[in-house]
Design a protein around this motif. Sequence first.
Motif, PDB file in Angstrom:
ATOM      1  N   ASN A 112       0.881  -1.322  -0.076  1.00 22.80           N
ATOM      2  CA  ASN A 112       0.249  -0.093   0.078  1.00 22.80           C
ATOM      3  C   ASN A 112       0.828   1.254   0.017  1.00 22.80           C
ATOM      4  O   ASN A 112       1.743   1.360   0.884  1.00 22.80           O
ATOM      5  N   ILE A 113       0.744   2.032  -0.893  1.00 24.95           N
ATOM      6  CA  ILE A 113       1.346   3.439  -0.884  1.00 24.95           C
ATOM      7  C   ILE A 113       0.518   4.486  -0.566  1.00 24.95           C
ATOM      8  O   ILE A 113      -0.513   4.609  -1.153  1.00 24.95           O
ATOM      9  N   ASP A 114       0.977   5.260   0.540  1.00 23.21           N
ATOM     10  CA  ASP A 114       0.113   6.115   1.457  1.00 23.21           C
ATOM     11  C   ASP A 114       0.191   7.379   0.774  1.00 23.21           C
ATOM     12  O   ASP A 114       1.349   7.870   0.393  1.00 23.21           O
ATOM     13  N   ALA A 115      -0.625   8.544   1.023  1.00 26.12           N
ATOM     14  CA  ALA A 115      -0.603   9.752   0.760  1.00 26.12           C
ATOM     15  C   ALA A 115       0.373  10.382   1.682  1.00 26.12           C
ATOM     16  O   ALA A 115       0.410   9.985   2.874  1.00 26.12           O
ATOM     17  N   ASN A 116       1.225  11.223   1.394  1.00 22.45           N
ATOM     18  CA  ASN A 116       2.210  11.854   2.046  1.00 22.45           C
ATOM     19  C   ASN A 116       1.797  13.263   2.763  1.00 22.45           C
ATOM     20  O   ASN A 116       2.713  13.723   3.589  1.00 22.45           O
ATOM     21  N   ARG A 117       0.418  13.484   2.542  1.00 23.69           N
ATOM     22  CA  ARG A 117       0.028  14.916   3.209  1.00 23.69           C
ATOM     23  C   ARG A 117      -1.416  14.927   2.849  1.00 23.69           C
ATOM     24  O   ARG A 117      -1.959  14.222   2.043  1.00 23.69           O
ATOM     25  N   ASP A 118      -2.014  15.777   3.663  1.00 20.94           N
ATOM     26  CA  ASP A 118      -3.549  15.902   2.965  1.00 20.94           C
ATOM     27  C   ASP A 118      -3.556  16.932   2.094  1.00 20.94           C
ATOM     28  O   ASP A 118      -2.653  17.710   1.778  1.00 20.94           O
ATOM     29  N   GLY A 119      -4.595  16.839   1.243  1.00 24.19           N
ATOM     30  CA  GLY A 119      -4.866  17.581   0.282  1.00 24.19           C
ATOM     31  C   GLY A 119      -5.724  17.017  -0.920  1.00 24.19           C
ATOM     32  O   GLY A 119      -6.482  16.037  -0.464  1.00 24.19           O
ATOM     33  N   GLU A 120      -5.732  17.550  -2.112  1.00 25.57           N
ATOM     34  CA  GLU A 120      -6.371  17.173  -3.009  1.00 25.57           C
ATOM     35  C   GLU A 120      -5.689  16.398  -4.297  1.00 25.57           C
ATOM     36  O   GLU A 120      -4.653  16.914  -4.560  1.00 25.57           O
ATOM     37  N   VAL A 121      -6.263  15.199  -4.668  1.00 25.31           N
ATOM     38  CA  VAL A 121      -5.382  14.636  -5.906  1.00 25.31           C
ATOM     39  C   VAL A 121      -5.369  15.484  -6.906  1.00 25.31           C
ATOM     40  O   VAL A 121      -6.496  15.607  -7.578  1.00 25.31           O
ATOM     41  N   LYS A 122      -4.234  16.177  -7.526  1.00 28.45           N
ATOM     42  CA  LYS A 122      -4.255  17.200  -8.495  1.00 28.45           C
ATOM     43  C   LYS A 122      -4.108  16.215  -9.754  1.00 28.45           C
ATOM     44  O   LYS A 122      -4.545  16.263 -10.971  1.00 28.45           O
ATOM     45  N   ALA A 136       9.696   6.848  -9.506  1.00 30.16           N
ATOM     46  CA  ALA A 136       8.610   7.142 -10.316  1.00 30.16           C
ATOM     47  C   ALA A 136       7.536   7.912  -9.666  1.00 30.16           C
ATOM     48  O   ALA A 136       7.082   7.348  -8.791  1.00 30.16           O
ATOM     49  N   ILE A 137       7.004   8.908 -10.341  1.00 32.43           N
ATOM     50  CA  ILE A 137       5.608   9.839  -9.558  1.00 32.43           C
ATOM     51  C   ILE A 137       4.623   9.165 -10.136  1.00 32.43           C
ATOM     52  O   ILE A 137       4.299   8.806 -11.266  1.00 32.43           O
ATOM     53  N   LEU A 138       3.851   8.589  -9.055  1.00 35.42           N
ATOM     54  CA  LEU A 138       2.730   7.940  -9.302  1.00 35.42           C
ATOM     55  C   LEU A 138       1.460   8.971  -9.301  1.00 35.42           C
ATOM     56  O   LEU A 138       0.722   8.746 -10.137  1.00 35.42           O
ATOM     57  N   LEU A 139       1.610  10.124  -8.416  1.00 37.11           N
ATOM     58  CA  LEU A 139       0.407  10.707  -8.493  1.00 37.11           C
ATOM     59  C   LEU A 139       0.959  12.200  -7.739  1.00 37.11           C
ATOM     60  O   LEU A 139       1.970  12.091  -6.981  1.00 37.11           O
ATOM     61  N   THR A 140       0.307  13.379  -7.675  1.00 34.37           N
ATOM     62  CA  THR A 140       0.502  14.530  -7.191  1.00 34.37           C
ATOM     63  C   THR A 140      -0.775  15.081  -6.439  1.00 34.37           C
ATOM     64  O   THR A 140      -1.793  14.697  -6.610  1.00 34.37           O
ATOM     65  N   ILE A 141      -0.275  15.647  -5.203  1.00 38.80           N
ATOM     66  CA  ILE A 141      -1.425  15.864  -4.306  1.00 38.80           C
ATOM     67  C   ILE A 141      -0.960  17.362  -3.571  1.00 38.80           C
ATOM     68  O   ILE A 141       0.093  17.966  -3.553  1.00 38.80           O
ATOM     69  N   GLY A 142      -2.121  18.360  -3.936  1.00 36.63           N
ATOM     70  CA  GLY A 142      -1.803  19.547  -3.559  1.00 36.63           C
ATOM     71  C   GLY A 142      -2.665  20.234  -2.586  1.00 36.63           C
ATOM     72  O   GLY A 142      -3.886  19.499  -2.032  1.00 36.63           O
TER      73      GLY A 142
END
Length: 142
Positions: A112-122, A136-142
């Motif tokens: 399981n790869i977890d969000a590294n911060r609170d935010g919105e999936v950009k 490798a970048i899987l997703l970005t959170i802003g």
Amino acid sequence: MKEYNYKIKGAPYNVKIQSIEENIAKVEVNGIEFEVELEKPVVQPKPVVRAVAAPVKTIEAPKAAQEAVEDGVSAVRAPLPGTVNDIKVTVGQTVKKGDTVVVLEAMKMENNIDANRDGEVKEIKVAKGDTVMEGAILLTIG
């Protein structure tokens, strides 16, 4: 024989390592056999057999996963090479630090790869079934 599936610029490659002796590797790429000369001989470790029963554990993203991609946006990166088995979020979804966002299979184990911060999936940069390399970048959170 070890078998790996890769994508390079969208093109799929099936790589089978048939054998490695000192600095010569016999491989098959998409059904074509090659003999590859390695820069250094490969030292083959002796196999260690252990009976271990452990639950699947959550792997924290490495510190590099917290690098800013742009102002206020951070990247969730693959902590190890593997195959994307599932994407648990969608673009625009709000996540909390620690929420599972991607399931990555590596060495026949689901991680399981977890969000590294609170935010919105950009942005989601991978799709189910993609093979990714470490970092490798899987997703970005802003």
